[in-house]
Scaffold this active site. Structure first.
Site, PDB file in Angstrom:
ATOM      1  N   GLU A 118       0.728  -1.194   0.056  1.00  0.00           N
ATOM      2  CA  GLU A 118      -0.046   0.079   0.217  1.00  0.00           C
ATOM      3  C   GLU A 118       0.916   1.087   0.025  1.00  0.00           C
ATOM      4  OE1 GLU A 118      -3.072   0.065  -0.456  1.00  0.00           O
ATOM      5  OE2 GLU A 118      -4.051  -1.749   0.025  1.00  0.00           O
ATOM      6  N   ARG A 122       0.949   3.845  -3.219  1.00  0.00           N
ATOM      7  CA  ARG A 122       0.235   5.190  -2.897  1.00  0.00           C
ATOM      8  C   ARG A 122       1.328   6.349  -2.616  1.00  0.00           C
ATOM      9  NH1 ARG A 122      -5.529   4.209   0.092  1.00  0.00           N
ATOM     10  NH2 ARG A 122      -5.574   2.120  -0.398  1.00  0.00           N
ATOM     11  N   ASP A 245      -4.831  -9.545  -8.847  1.00  0.00           N
ATOM     12  CA  ASP A 245      -5.160  -8.376  -9.866  1.00  0.00           C
ATOM     13  C   ASP A 245      -4.038  -7.864 -10.598  1.00  0.00           C
ATOM     14  OD1 ASP A 245      -5.111  -6.991  -7.419  1.00  0.00           O
ATOM     15  OD2 ASP A 245      -7.112  -6.088  -7.557  1.00  0.00           O
TER      16      ASP A 245
HETATM   17  C1  DMJ Z   1      -6.136   0.789  -5.097  1.00  0.00           C
HETATM   18  O1  DMJ Z   1      -5.634   0.892  -3.927  1.00  0.00           O
HETATM   19  C2  DMJ Z   1      -5.385   0.174  -6.242  1.00  0.00           C
HETATM   20  O2  DMJ Z   1      -6.136   0.475  -7.489  1.00  0.00           O
HETATM   21  C3  DMJ Z   1      -5.177  -1.250  -5.882  1.00  0.00           C
HETATM   22  O3  DMJ Z   1      -4.735  -1.929  -7.104  1.00  0.00           O
HETATM   23  C4  DMJ Z   1      -6.623  -1.904  -5.888  1.00  0.00           C
HETATM   24  N1  DMJ Z   1      -7.414  -1.229  -4.786  1.00  0.00           N
HETATM   25  C5  DMJ Z   1      -7.512   0.289  -4.912  1.00  0.00           C
HETATM   26  C6  DMJ Z   1      -8.757   0.980  -5.697  1.00  0.00           C
HETATM   27  O4  DMJ Z   1      -9.719   0.073  -5.681  1.00  0.00           O
END
Ligand code: DMJ
Length: 456
Positions: A118, A122, A245
């Site tokens: 995270e 971010r 994902d």
């Molecule tokens: C975000 O922090 C990023 O896109 C991550 O890859 C998946 N989840 C959230 C948004 O849904």
């Protein structure tokens, strides 16, 4: 025969539901007006954050208080995630004062265990993107300091990263991880390498990506959980949803961003397996469900808000036809309640997880598809998504997640990706293409654009 009739009726019902929700054949779209509306909703949410949560990670929009991920410390998640969107929106004064605040107040010298994934997508991604947009070296110095402090995550017997690291001591925790957390680091660490001329960042993050790939099954699939120390899978459910994902997203994007041929090969092999074992054709519709990575046996027929990133990735890879088909399914998921749930069973249309935490993925895919096709259908659909989003998630002073898309009850959370992603993709969909030259950047998974350079 009765079953066939029932299926045809359900199909007809489903199609008319999507079509009527997204049908705007005659609606003319004023892109400039919509872009201005998105910018003003951005400012609405930003003012709420500033009023009640300034200096903290996130706003709690219903209680009008704040939330810090590692309380009592703050890592300024919202300002860092929001800054490049402000720059792209031309909010010059707001961007300048936010940038100064970050430079003066953001420190990583804190005795806290942070979640590597995270913080990388971010904060490291946000700082690097803003450095490239502003050329302010102080942002690169912050990014390098953060990168140095995150590096110990890779000191495992397998090279797979531990999930948490103490920013002050370098101690690590979290021996069980997943492909997304291990494999969504190379855009950020690789860019840091290029900008600081220190290969260590690229090499460690690339190895982590390759170590996941090397453990794919004979069918070419990866699972949901893996042990960092042993390298053994502890969860073999395979899908394109949360926890896997963006591993796939980074295989493709790291090939395009760094011209990395290993990533190209890994992406190509992986997408063939995904399309063979996870794709599910239901009548005329295309969905991606779950299957066991070892046997390929279908484990569930669920798809959700997170899976909706995949049309964007398919489009970026050149497979527009498949991207369009899957996007139609995402719109159907949204249309059922006028806003999308976290997860549905696409065979029965039953909602299996009802929350909507302001996620961006369906908007991201709409933006990519509009970019590649210039089909006004995507502009009209984008307007529909935006109108619904404002209608159900706006509060008097900010935006709030939904506890349930069925009841539309709100919850006390406004994650920073609202600013980094959801509102950025809405804005870019409607704003003039010159706002950001799509072909000159690769977005990290938090929508922070990174410049494509001529790397040697
Ligand atoms: C975000 O922090 C990023 O896109 C991550 O890859 C998946 N989840 C959230 C948004 O849904």
């Amino acid at each position: 025969m009765r079953t066939l009739r029932l299926i045809s009726f359900l199909l007809f019902y489903a199609l008319t539901t999507v079509n009527s929700h997204f049908a705007h054949a005659q609606t003319s779209i004023n892109k400039q007006e919509l872009a201005n509306q998105v910018r003003s909703e951005f400012l609405h949410a930003w003012r709420g954050y500033k009023k009640y949560a300034w200096g903290h990670d996130d706003l709690r929009p219903l209680s009008k208080s704040y939330h810090d991920w590692y309380a009592p410390e703050s890592l300024l998640m919202t300002p860092v995630d929001a800054l490049d969107t402000m720059i792209l929106m031309g909010l010059k004064d707001e961007a300048a004062s936010t940038k100064n605040y970050i430079i003066e107040n953001l420190s990583f010298d804190k005795d806290i265990y942070v979640q590597n994934f995270e913080v990388t997508i971010r904060l490291l991604g946000g700082l690097l993107s803003c450095y490239e947009l502003t050329n302010d070296k102080r942002l690169l110095r912050l990014a390098e300091d953060l990168g140095n402090r995150l590096l110990p995550v890779f000191d495992s017997p397998t090279g797979l990263p531990y999930r948490f690291v103490n920013l002050k001591t370098g101690k690590t925790r979290g021996v069980e991880t997943n492909p997304a957390e291990a494999g969504t680091l190379l855009i950020e660490f690789g860019t840091l390498s290029r900008l600081t001329h220190r290969p260590v960042f690229y090499d460690k993050a690339k190895r982590a990506l390759v170590e996941i790939y090397n453990r794919r099954s004979a069918l070419g699939l990866v699972g949901t959980r893996i042990n960092v120390d042993t390298g053994k899978w502890t969860g073999t459910d395979s899908h394109i949803s949360g926890a896997i994902d963006s591993y796939y997203e980074y295989l493709l994007k790291c090939w395009l961003l760094f011209k990395d041929k290993d990533c190209k090969r890994m992406w190509r092999e992986s997408v063939a397996s995904i399309n063979k074992y996870l794709a599910d054709e239901v009548g005329t519709e295309l969905w991606y469900g779950h299957a066991d990575m070892l046997t390929g046996r279908r484990t569930s027929t669920t798809y959700g808000a997170l899976d909706a990133f995949f049309p964007a990735v398919l489009a970026l890879s050149g497979n527009i036809t498949r991207a369009r088909e899957l996007q139609t399914s995402s719109f159907k998921m949204w249309a059922q309640y006028g806003i999308e749930p976290e997860e549905i069973n696409y065979k029965t249309l039953e909602v299996t997880e009802a929350a909507y935490p302001l996620r961006p993925e369906i908007v991201e895919s709409t933006y990519y598809l509009y970019h590649y096709t210039r089909d006004p259908e995507y502009l009209r659909a984008g307007k529909r998504l935006f109108d619904d989003f404002v209608k159900y998630c706006k509060t008097d002073e900010a935006y709030a997640s939904l506890k349930s898309v069925v009841t539309k009850e709100k919850s006390d959370s406004m994650q920073s990706f609202l600013f980094a992603e959801t509102l950025k993709y809405f804005y870019l969909l409607f704003a003039p293409p010159r706002t950001l030259k799509f072909d000159r950047v690769i977005f990290n998974t938090e929508a922070h654009p990174i410049l494509v350079r001529n790397y040697s």
